[in-house]
Design a protein around this motif. Structure first.
Motif, short mmCIF file in Angstrom:
data_model
loop_
_atom_site.label_atom_id
_atom_site.label_comp_id
_atom_site.label_asym_id
_atom_site.label_seq_id
_atom_site.Cartn_x
_atom_site.Cartn_y
_atom_site.Cartn_z
N VAL A 22 0.63 -1.27 0.62
CA VAL A 22 0.29 0.20 -0.32
C VAL A 22 0.68 1.40 0.17
N VAL A 23 0.78 2.19 -0.79
CA VAL A 23 1.06 3.52 -0.84
C VAL A 23 0.53 4.66 -0.64
N ARG A 24 -1.05 4.78 -0.59
CA ARG A 24 -2.08 5.68 -0.68
C ARG A 24 -3.24 5.09 -0.59
N ASN A 25 -3.77 5.40 0.21
CA ASN A 25 -4.87 5.35 1.03
C ASN A 25 -6.14 6.63 0.54
N THR A 26 -6.77 6.62 -0.46
CA THR A 26 -7.46 7.83 -0.57
C THR A 26 -9.19 7.66 -0.57
N LYS A 27 -9.93 8.38 -0.30
CA LYS A 27 -11.03 9.31 -0.13
C LYS A 27 -11.89 10.31 -0.80
N TYR A 28 -12.81 9.80 -1.83
CA TYR A 28 -13.64 10.37 -2.26
C TYR A 28 -15.31 10.39 -2.25
N TYR A 29 -15.73 11.74 -1.86
CA TYR A 29 -16.60 11.68 -2.05
C TYR A 29 -18.03 12.27 -3.60
N ILE A 30 -18.39 11.50 -3.97
CA ILE A 30 -18.84 11.96 -5.28
C ILE A 30 -19.82 12.13 -5.55
N GLY A 31 -20.91 12.43 -4.34
CA GLY A 31 -21.91 13.24 -4.84
C GLY A 31 -23.18 13.05 -5.01
N SER A 32 -23.99 14.07 -4.99
CA SER A 32 -25.99 13.55 -4.59
C SER A 32 -25.66 12.63 -5.61
N GLY A 33 -26.44 11.66 -5.91
CA GLY A 33 -26.64 11.02 -7.03
C GLY A 33 -26.31 10.04 -7.52
N PHE A 34 -25.18 10.02 -7.12
CA PHE A 34 -23.78 9.07 -8.00
C PHE A 34 -23.41 7.99 -6.85
N ARG A 35 -23.51 7.13 -7.53
CA ARG A 35 -22.75 5.80 -6.48
C ARG A 35 -22.81 4.75 -6.86
N LYS A 36 -22.52 4.95 -8.45
CA LYS A 36 -22.49 3.44 -9.10
C LYS A 36 -20.99 3.28 -9.69
N VAL A 37 -19.63 2.54 -9.54
CA VAL A 37 -18.88 3.43 -10.45
C VAL A 37 -18.67 2.33 -11.14
N GLN A 38 -18.56 2.75 -13.28
CA GLN A 38 -19.08 2.20 -13.94
C GLN A 38 -17.84 1.76 -15.12
N SER A 39 -16.36 2.37 -14.49
CA SER A 39 -15.34 2.00 -15.33
C SER A 39 -14.16 3.06 -14.84
N ILE A 40 -13.09 2.52 -15.00
CA ILE A 40 -11.89 3.19 -14.52
C ILE A 40 -11.03 2.92 -15.93
N TYR A 41 -10.37 3.49 -16.06
CA TYR A 41 -9.45 3.85 -17.27
C TYR A 41 -8.26 4.03 -16.79
N ASN A 42 -6.86 4.18 -17.06
CA ASN A 42 -5.77 4.91 -17.09
C ASN A 42 -4.86 5.17 -18.06
N SER A 43 -3.94 6.48 -17.67
CA SER A 43 -3.63 7.19 -19.17
C SER A 43 -2.43 6.51 -19.23
N ASN A 44 -1.34 6.60 -19.97
CA ASN A 44 0.11 6.86 -20.27
C ASN A 44 0.94 7.90 -19.60
N ASP A 45 0.12 8.29 -18.39
CA ASP A 45 1.25 9.57 -17.28
C ASP A 45 0.32 9.70 -15.93
N ASP A 46 0.58 8.41 -15.57
CA ASP A 46 0.19 7.74 -13.94
C ASP A 46 -0.62 8.60 -13.65
N THR A 47 -2.16 8.97 -14.27
CA THR A 47 -3.41 9.11 -13.95
C THR A 47 -4.40 8.26 -13.96
N HIS A 48 -5.74 8.88 -14.11
CA HIS A 48 -6.55 7.58 -14.17
C HIS A 48 -8.04 7.68 -14.79
N VAL A 49 -8.85 7.98 -14.76
CA VAL A 49 -10.61 8.74 -15.16
C VAL A 49 -11.22 7.66 -15.12
N VAL A 50 -12.32 7.62 -13.78
CA VAL A 50 -13.04 6.93 -13.61
C VAL A 50 -15.11 8.04 -13.60
N MET A 51 -15.29 6.63 -13.79
CA MET A 51 -17.06 6.86 -14.49
C MET A 51 -17.57 6.27 -14.05
#
Length: 944
Positions: free
Chosen positions: A129-158
């Protein structure tokens, strides 16, 4: 042990050759931890090779690292904080690898106040384990649909709403779990739900796109109801919208149980190219649409159809290069869209498989695919599966040719050898069809292959010096085939797909010379069932004295053949539905190209017989020029073997005669040939229900005597009406389990409706217990082209043909060598006629067994005396025929019966007697000569 496990054992010993070799591992994941076996698993590629696997559990999940051989290395147990007690949230855990080699483990959950938040753990390449973070999604959004990585150590979550309703949120995170940008997207259409949505990286600028399918009938746009709308949004790497697109997907109607799916999105300059597909559980199609999005937003209307060779619910992915991976209920395959070439099939075609569940797949960094899933059996047991499909990077091409001088090099004078295919065998079988000019071409992975050229004759043998290939690059490989002797070798096949009473039925006779020399003065000789009346034929014929029909064929050159047909009316006044009628064809000359074995005693057994009233008369003839050692005569009454088999000895050209009082039973008599007989033969005859049929369908339960290629026996049970899309097999098999031996050839005949407009094809997935290399295509009512896919899948495409009343396709196969007793060989075909909806044939099966015929009580089999020599001629006859005795005998009588068993004449005989037949109708008759108490002779007569 089933064949899947056998493949696994072979693979374990083969990894030392190349890590790109296909991997089929069953049960290994479960063996690592028994708690994991029934759980869903998701996989993503590792840059180091192998996969990272997320195992979802009802309590604690795990992250596993697997190497290129599918072996499990490290493990990370997911903490309880990543798992919600609510099932919908637990399903949203995903894991990906970043460009640096670290991993992101993402999940969703609810806090104590039921606020939705997204938790992500950054794991090192060693799963620390390097890092453990939490992010509040906001009202109405409760489902992680997809996670995709990039080529620069970032990633996108829908994220989407719980029910998937019309709104998504897109968030880009950096390696520390901080938000780079966030966007919410409302769809412009009034919809009930997002059917399918994906978030895909754009290759050239590291941007992203969101897209979904919406059934048109639940949108506000009703231009094309009951179809689909495709909606897409394209963003650059900073989250700025670059394109938006919505369009009706024409040509594919919305069906309540179909499944649309997005596969890929690639930026090509100013165009965004998508691939997406539809499939239904009842259809074998994956329809791939390639939509381009230039500035004027025009859809490329071209599409490619890919056939699911097994059908059923499936998942499919198409990458940016057009390579497809598809996993269905009982199949896995990959193929290239561009040339529609099926490049790999993993067979999971055991009859006890219920389904494949929890399917996940991803690309391998070296090319090819990783696939995981869970095999669920009908008995409730389960097994894990992990498959590594290598990239089919290399082309093997060349020519199959007749090597006339034996030097393994093709000269200008050495022409093509007409082989149906070349088989490349490693862990799996790969088949490359051979064109008429002898050329072949196939895409294969780096591997070691055994090569075999399919031939239909023992005369032609592949060069032993060119039968293996270690493939590491594109290769040209010419394959020489040599003749062991110079002689003709004729084969024949007679077929009628079905017989209908009270009408003409068309028989087709196909012949071919598979030998190495021309067959001169060739002809075919046919024996016709007495209830069949030949009314016309495509070529002239001659009626011989024995009542057989002779068709002259002239010269048949090597690799050439032909066909002729005839129509025969099936009598319905004296037959019943389900009664069996046989036609036998032999093609001449037939000769053994190799010298006969010295152990052959020179004998040649032939069996003839007929029914007269309630008695069967059998003649067993030694056509050889030598006396022969004792042979055992086996007799079946219905399906029971008589327990007193006769041991027979024969002199030169001797005939043995027997009579059976049948009382309506079906009689089968067998006498074996010499152990060293030069041809494949098992002499037998079956007389059905003499004296009144008690049980139908017994004639076709056991094989006919047509193992030799120059003999073909067609036995059909009659119908009053031909069924559509029907499958039958010969032999049917013995008893309620349809038993056959492991050496029995099975002849399958598919019957289909010939009335189709544009397209008709058949998909037949053969059993794992079939040796696919034994496949021989016998005959077809229509022009056809066929493809043999890996591990036993046959696809046949039919062309149009006018004036055909019944369509059929016939082929023969054999069980694999060493198939265990009790194994069941199932078969069922699927026809596709001008539509995507499959029409299934009936299902039939055989069971492998040995010595399965039941023994019955002792039955008396009286010998039929053979002391009186009599000659009946001419036969066929016209206005009269003559009966001559070699010696004068007293009290001799003639009885003549028509084919309905009615006596039409009875009279006494002198030593020489002429019988007038002016009042007789044309057709077949049965005669017998008696001395008042015992039958002396019997046979058939034919009135011209």
């Amino acid at each position: 042990m089933n064949r899947i496990l056998l493949i696994f054992i072979v693979l374990i010993g083969s990894f030392s050759f190349a890590t790109s070799k296909s991997i089929l591992s069953i049960g290994e994941i479960a063996a690592f931890n028994k708690d994991l076996i029934q759980n869903e698993k998701l996989i993503s590629p590792r840059k180091e090779g192998g996969v990272v696997m997320l195992v979802k559990d009802t309590s604690l999940g795990r992250v596993l690292l697997l190497d290129e051989e599918g072996k499990i290395g490290k493990e990370f147990i997911i903490e309880e904080q990543h798992i919600s007690k609510a099932e919908v949230f637990r399903e949203s855990i995903e894991v990906i690898q970043l460009s640096s080699g670290s991993y992101v483990l993402g999940s969703q959950n609810l806090d104590e106040q039921s606020n939705a938040y997204y938790r992500q753990i950054i794991l090192s390449p060693e799963l620390e384990v390097v890092r453990n973070t939490k992010y509040y999604i906001g009202s109405g959004f409760r489902k992680v649909q997809s996670i995709y990585n990039s080529n620069d150590d970032t990633h996108v979550v829908m994220f989407s709403t719980v029910s998937g309703l019309k709104r998504v949120k897109i968030i880009k995170f950096d390696i520390n779990g901080n938000v780079v940008w966030s966007k919410e997207q409302n769809l412009p259409l009034t919809i009930a739900a997002i059917q399918r949505s994906r978030f895909l990286a754009i290759s050239d600028d590291n941007g992203y796109s969101f897209h979904t399918f919406i059934p048109s009938y639940i949108t506000t746009n009703l231009i094309s109801p009951f179809s689909y709308w495709f909606v897409s949004y394209v963003y650059d790497t900073d989250g700025k919208q670059k394109q938006s697109f919505s369009r009706d997907v024409k040509g594919y109607p919305y069906i309540t149980n179909d499944y649309p799916s997005i596969h890929g999105c690639v930026n090509k300059g100013d165009k965004y190219r998508y691939s997406f597909s539809f499939y239904t559980p009842t259809s074998p199609f994956v329809r791939i649409f390639n939509a381009s999005l230039p500035d004027n937003i025009v859809v490329d209307t071209q599409s490619v159809e890919l056939e699911h060779v097994y059908g059923g619910i499936s998942r499919t992915v198409v990458d940016e290069d057009g390579l497809t991976i598809s996993v269905g209920t009982t199949h896995i395959y990959s193929r290239a869209i561009s040339d529609k070439t099926l490049v790999e099939i993993i067979p999971l075609v055991r009859e006890d498989i219920q389904q494949i569940r929890y399917i996940s797949f991803c690309r391998r960094p070296t090319g090819g695919w990783w696939v995981t899933g869970l095999i669920e059996y009908k008995d409730g047991s389960v097994e894990d599966i992990l498959i590594g499909l290598p990239a089919q990077n290399y082309t093997v091409q060349g020519n199959v040719f007749k090597d006339l001088n034996g030097d393994d090099v093709q000269e200008e004078t050495e022409g093509p050898f007409k082989a149906p295919w070349v088989n490349f065998k490693s862990v799996f079988n790969y088949f490359s069809k051979v064109k008429s000019d002898g050329s072949y071409n196939i895409q294969l992975a780096e591997d070691e292959y055994d090569i075999s050229v399919k031939t239909y004759s023992d005369i032609w043998k592949q060069s032993e010096r060119i039968n293996q290939l270690i493939l590491t690059k594109d290769t040209t490989l010419n394959l020489p085939v040599k003749a062991s002797s110079i002689c003709p070798e004729l084969s024949v096949n007679v077929v009628a797909p079905s017989l209908v009473r009270c009408q003409n039925n068309t028989y087709e006779v196909n012949y071919y010379n598979t030998g190495s020399a021309a067959a001169n003065q060739s002809y075919a000789e046919l024996s016709i069932d007495p209830y069949l009346l030949v009314v016309n034929s495509s070529i002239p014929y001659e009626i011989l004295e024995n009542g057989k029909l002779k068709f002259e064929l002239s010269v048949i050159l090597p690799d050439e053949g032909g066909s002729f047909s005839f129509d025969a009316f099936l009598n319905c006044d004296s037959t019943i539905q389900g009664q069996t009628h046989c036609v036998t064809a032999k093609v001449f000359p037939f000769e053994k190209c190799e010298p006969a074995a010295s152990c052959w005693d020179g004998s040649s057994i032939e069996i003839e017989g007929e029914c007269v009233n309630d008695s069967v008369y059998i003649r067993i003839i030694n056509n050889g020029e030598r006396s022969i050692s004792p042979r055992t005569m086996l007799v079946l009454e219905d399906d029971i073997m008589i327990q007193n088999p006769r041991s027979l000895t024969f002199g030169k050209n001797e005939t043995k005669n027997f009579a059976f009082k049948t009382s309506g039973k079906t009689i089968r008599v067998e006498v074996p040939q010499s152990e060293c007989y030069p041809y494949k033969s098992n002499p037998s005859i079956v007389i059905e229900g003499c004296g009144g049929i008690q049980q139908l369908g017994l004639v076709t339960t056991l094989p006919q005597d047509d193992d030799a290629r120059f003999v073909s026996v067609n036995c059909n049970e009659s119908w009053d009406q031909i069924p559509d899309y029907f499958l039958k097999a010969a032999p049917k098999g013995y008893g309620s389990e349809y038993l056959i031996s492991d050496t029995t050839e099975i002849q399958y005949t598919f019957i289909f409706d010939p009335d189709f407009e544009n397209q008709l094809y058949l998909i037949d997935t053969l059993s794992d217990y079939i040796d696919i290399n034994s496949l021989v295509i016998n005959s077809s009512s229509h022009p056809y082209d066929y493809t043999v896919f890996n591990n036993g899948i046959l696809k046949v495409e039919f062309g149009k043909k006018e004036n055909v009343t019944s369509g059929y396709f016939q082929f023969s196969v054999k069980p694999g060598k060493g198939t265990p007793d009790g194994s069941k060989i199932y078969n069922r075909g699927i026809f596709f006629k001008n539509s995507n909806v499959g029409i299934y044939s009936n299902t039939i099966y055989h069971t492998i067994g040995q010595q399965f015929i039941s023994l019955g009580p002792v039955t008396s089999v009286p010998a039929w005396r053979n002391k009186i020599s009599v000659k009946v001629y001419p036969n066929p006859f016209g206005q009269q025929f003559r009966i001559d005795f070699v010696h004068k005998y007293d009290n001799m009588y003639l009885e003549v019966f028509d084919m309905q068993g009615r006596m039409i004449q009875k009279r006494s005989l002198e030593q020489n007697t002429v019988i007038s037949t002016e009042d007789w109708s044309k057709g077949a008759y049965i005669f017998r000569i008696t001395d008042g108490s015992e039958v002396i002779s019997t046979g058939k007569l034919f009135r011209q």
